[in-house]
Design an enzyme around this catalytic site. Structure first.
Site, mmCIF file in Angstrom:
data_model
loop_
_atom_site.group_PDB
_atom_site.id
_atom_site.type_symbol
_atom_site.label_atom_id
_atom_site.label_comp_id
_atom_site.label_asym_id
_atom_site.label_seq_id
_atom_site.Cartn_x
_atom_site.Cartn_y
_atom_site.Cartn_z
ATOM 1 N N ARG A 4 -99.699 52.538 -32.263
ATOM 2 C CA ARG A 4 -100.765 51.760 -31.608
ATOM 3 C C ARG A 4 -100.598 50.254 -31.893
ATOM 4 O O ARG A 4 -101.574 49.545 -32.119
ATOM 5 C CB ARG A 4 -102.147 52.200 -32.089
ATOM 6 C CG ARG A 4 -102.539 53.594 -31.700
ATOM 7 C CD ARG A 4 -102.690 53.722 -30.184
ATOM 8 N NE ARG A 4 -103.377 54.946 -29.828
ATOM 9 C CZ ARG A 4 -102.784 56.132 -29.745
ATOM 10 N NH1 ARG A 4 -101.496 56.257 -29.989
ATOM 11 N NH2 ARG A 4 -103.490 57.187 -29.391
ATOM 12 N N SER A 15 -110.398 56.664 -28.571
ATOM 13 C CA SER A 15 -110.446 56.567 -30.034
ATOM 14 C C SER A 15 -110.919 55.169 -30.424
ATOM 15 O O SER A 15 -110.296 54.187 -30.033
ATOM 16 C CB SER A 15 -109.057 56.771 -30.633
ATOM 17 O OG SER A 15 -108.567 58.046 -30.338
ATOM 18 N N GLU A 47 -109.443 50.470 -33.370
ATOM 19 C CA GLU A 47 -108.291 50.451 -32.484
ATOM 20 C C GLU A 47 -108.643 49.610 -31.254
ATOM 21 O O GLU A 47 -107.767 49.020 -30.629
ATOM 22 C CB GLU A 47 -107.987 51.902 -32.081
ATOM 23 C CG GLU A 47 -106.645 52.116 -31.454
ATOM 24 C CD GLU A 47 -106.741 52.860 -30.153
ATOM 25 O OE1 GLU A 47 -106.307 52.313 -29.141
ATOM 26 O OE2 GLU A 47 -107.268 53.998 -30.154
HETATM 27 N N1 EPU Z 1 -110.706 66.299 -36.250
HETATM 28 C C1 EPU Z 1 -111.861 66.433 -36.988
HETATM 29 N N2 EPU Z 1 -113.042 66.151 -36.362
HETATM 30 C C2 EPU Z 1 -113.121 65.771 -35.064
HETATM 31 C C3 EPU Z 1 -111.928 65.655 -34.310
HETATM 32 C C4 EPU Z 1 -110.722 65.918 -34.933
HETATM 33 O O1 EPU Z 1 -111.846 66.767 -38.157
HETATM 34 O O2 EPU Z 1 -114.234 65.530 -34.592
HETATM 35 C C5 EPU Z 1 -109.411 66.548 -36.897
HETATM 36 C C6 EPU Z 1 -108.729 67.753 -36.269
HETATM 37 O O3 EPU Z 1 -108.926 68.858 -37.078
HETATM 38 C C7 EPU Z 1 -107.276 67.373 -36.248
HETATM 39 C C8 EPU Z 1 -107.233 65.888 -36.464
HETATM 40 O O4 EPU Z 1 -108.557 65.437 -36.707
HETATM 41 O O5 EPU Z 1 -106.625 67.965 -37.332
HETATM 42 C C9 EPU Z 1 -106.609 65.126 -35.321
HETATM 43 O O6 EPU Z 1 -107.384 65.261 -34.155
HETATM 44 P P1 EPU Z 1 -106.754 65.152 -32.691
HETATM 45 O O7 EPU Z 1 -105.543 66.008 -32.591
HETATM 46 O O8 EPU Z 1 -107.857 65.365 -31.740
HETATM 47 O O9 EPU Z 1 -106.149 63.712 -32.562
HETATM 48 P P2 EPU Z 1 -106.641 62.289 -33.109
HETATM 49 O O10 EPU Z 1 -105.763 61.916 -34.244
HETATM 50 O O11 EPU Z 1 -108.069 62.287 -33.315
HETATM 51 C C10 EPU Z 1 -104.956 60.949 -31.568
HETATM 52 C C11 EPU Z 1 -105.055 59.715 -30.727
HETATM 53 C C12 EPU Z 1 -105.639 60.029 -29.356
HETATM 54 C C13 EPU Z 1 -104.731 61.067 -28.691
HETATM 55 C C14 EPU Z 1 -104.693 62.312 -29.594
HETATM 56 C C15 EPU Z 1 -103.770 63.381 -29.057
HETATM 57 C C16 EPU Z 1 -105.315 57.867 -32.279
HETATM 58 C C17 EPU Z 1 -106.217 56.831 -32.847
HETATM 59 N N3 EPU Z 1 -105.862 58.720 -31.394
HETATM 60 O O12 EPU Z 1 -106.291 61.368 -31.836
HETATM 61 O O13 EPU Z 1 -105.608 58.842 -28.581
HETATM 62 O O14 EPU Z 1 -105.217 61.397 -27.407
HETATM 63 O O15 EPU Z 1 -104.201 61.950 -30.907
HETATM 64 O O16 EPU Z 1 -102.454 62.993 -29.225
HETATM 65 O O17 EPU Z 1 -104.135 57.892 -32.616
HETATM 66 C C18 EPU Z 1 -106.888 56.929 -27.903
HETATM 67 O O18 EPU Z 1 -106.030 56.238 -28.448
HETATM 68 O O19 EPU Z 1 -107.875 56.413 -27.292
HETATM 69 C C19 EPU Z 1 -106.770 58.376 -27.954
HETATM 70 C C20 EPU Z 1 -107.709 59.175 -27.454
#
Ligand code: EPU
Length: 338
Positions: free
Chosen positions: A162, A237, A333
């Site tokens: 990012r 995010s 972000e």
């Molecule tokens: N999780 C929680 N609580 C929640 C949501 C998630 O504990 O409410 C935990 C899940 O258990 C999981 C982990 O957090 O183990 C990661 O969650 P997720 O796979 O949904 O991905 P993320 O890290 O939250 C990132 C990107 C998203 C992208 C997704 C999928 C960033 C800041 N965000 O989210 O990007 O769509 O991976 O690849 O890196 C964005 O940048 O606007 C965005 C949506």
């Protein structure tokens, strides 16, 4: 090119925040952009593209430049690949759908990311194991000071998680006007191992997925977890996932053995900010019209009439709580302006 006064920015930011721009202009050509940047009677200029990664915290006493330059051109093509030049004002998801309809592979995992093409390099957009940089060749950007166009190669952009030069040394200096991408023709190499893509395909009984199947799977997963900005204002995010050192990680894991994490190098680990925020009890919480999404704790939402200040206060409250409970700093972000 018409400069308007006192324009509401509510429909120009996906948070749906009400804020006024003292001056506002819509730009549809590179030449118009050059001319508007030359105007000395508006010293304070702010560029707003798709408005999907900003939190506007006040009325803006500035000339807001809404970048709406359109066009997709095929530059070169052979049996294996195609090179495209895409103008900054093209909607990102519309571009992804366009490439899939022509069977050009590479962007399918990046389906349904809000925003425009011109802002995609700034934060090196990414999802489901794929980032913009995987298809990126170069971009053109206008130097705000000299109004000259400059080409940035992939290495010039210094892409990170990012992150890019446009968030660091180049911050506030350039406006990206177009992006060149290299996409693949079939047979496609698919990336389905990340997140829930594989289980989504299995559920649909798809054994030999196409890029369209992967895109459809990503769209379905995102729709389930992420709110539609047209129905519930949000900016995807809100925070980045923090990256911590091996030593900090060791203590963290000892105290939180059940926490999810990704090792990203020998000496650093990424912790999902969503998990940290959820542990602090914020998931689904609401403070007036500012809230945390019920299905994804990383997404802040505007339930109706939240102000930018209210969302900013909520973001700070969350940062403080995470710091207090885990000793970890989480950083926004989205770009905060105002
Ligand atoms: N999780 C929680 N609580 C929640 C949501 C998630 O504990 O409410 C935990 C899940 O258990 C999981 C982990 O957090 O183990 C990661 O969650 P997720 O796979 O949904 O991905 P993320 O890290 O939250 C990132 C990107 C998203 C992208 C997704 C999928 C960033 C800041 N965000 O989210 O990007 O769509 O991976 O690849 O890196 C964005 O940048 O606007 C965005 C949506």
């Amino acid at each position: 090119m018409k400069i308007q006064k006192n324009i509401s920015l509510k429909t120009y930011n996906t948070f749906g925040i009400e804020a006024l721009a003292s001056h506002f202009v819509e730009i549809t050509t590179v030449q118009d952009l050059r001319e508007v940047l030359k105007k000395e009677d508006y010293p304070n200029k702010i560029v707003l593209s798709g408005g999907s990664n900003v939190l506007i915290t006040n009325d803006l006493n500035a000339l807001v430049i809404h970048l709406n330059i359109k066009g997709i051109t095929i530059l070169t093509e052979d049996a294996h690949s195609v090179s495209l030049k895409v103008m900054a004002g093209e909607n990102w998801h519309d571009l992804v759908i366009w490439t899939i309809s022509r069977d050009y592979g590479g962007l399918e995992n990046l389906s349904l990311i809000p925003g425009n093409v011109g802002t995609s390099p700034i934060q090196n957009i990414g999802a489901y194991g794929v980032e913009l940089k995987d298809s990126f060749v170069s971009c053109e950007a206008m130097d705000i000071g000299t109004q000259q166009l400059k080409t940035f190669s992939k290495s010039d952009c210094r892409f990170g998680y990012r992150d890019s030069i446009f968030k660091n040394a180049g911050k506030g200096k350039y406006i990206i006007t177009s992006v060149n991408l290299k996409l693949n023709k079939p047979p496609h190499k698919l990336y389905t191992s990340y997140g829930a893509i594989e289980s989504e395909l299995k559920e649909k009984k798809i054994k030999h997925p196409t890029i369209k199947d992967v895109s459809d799977a990503v769209i379905a997963i995102r729709r389930r977890k992420l709110p539609d900005p047209l129905k519930l204002g949000n900016s995807g995010s809100f925070f980045k996932n923090p990256v911590i050192t091996k030593d900090v990680f060791a203590t963290f894991l000892e105290n939180n053995p059940e926490a999810p994490f990704y090792q990203i190098s020998e000496s650093s680990y990424k912790i999902p900010a969503a998990w940290l925020i959820e542990q602090c009890g914020f998931k689904g919480k609401r403070f007036g019209d500012a809230g945390v999404h019920k299905n994804q704790a990383l997404v802040l939402v505007n339930h109706g009439d939240a102000s930018g200040q209210e969302l900013l206060q909520l973001a700070k409250k969350i940062q403080n709580a995470v710091l207090k409970q885990f000793g970890i700093v989480i950083k926004p972000e989205v770009n905060i302006i105002g």
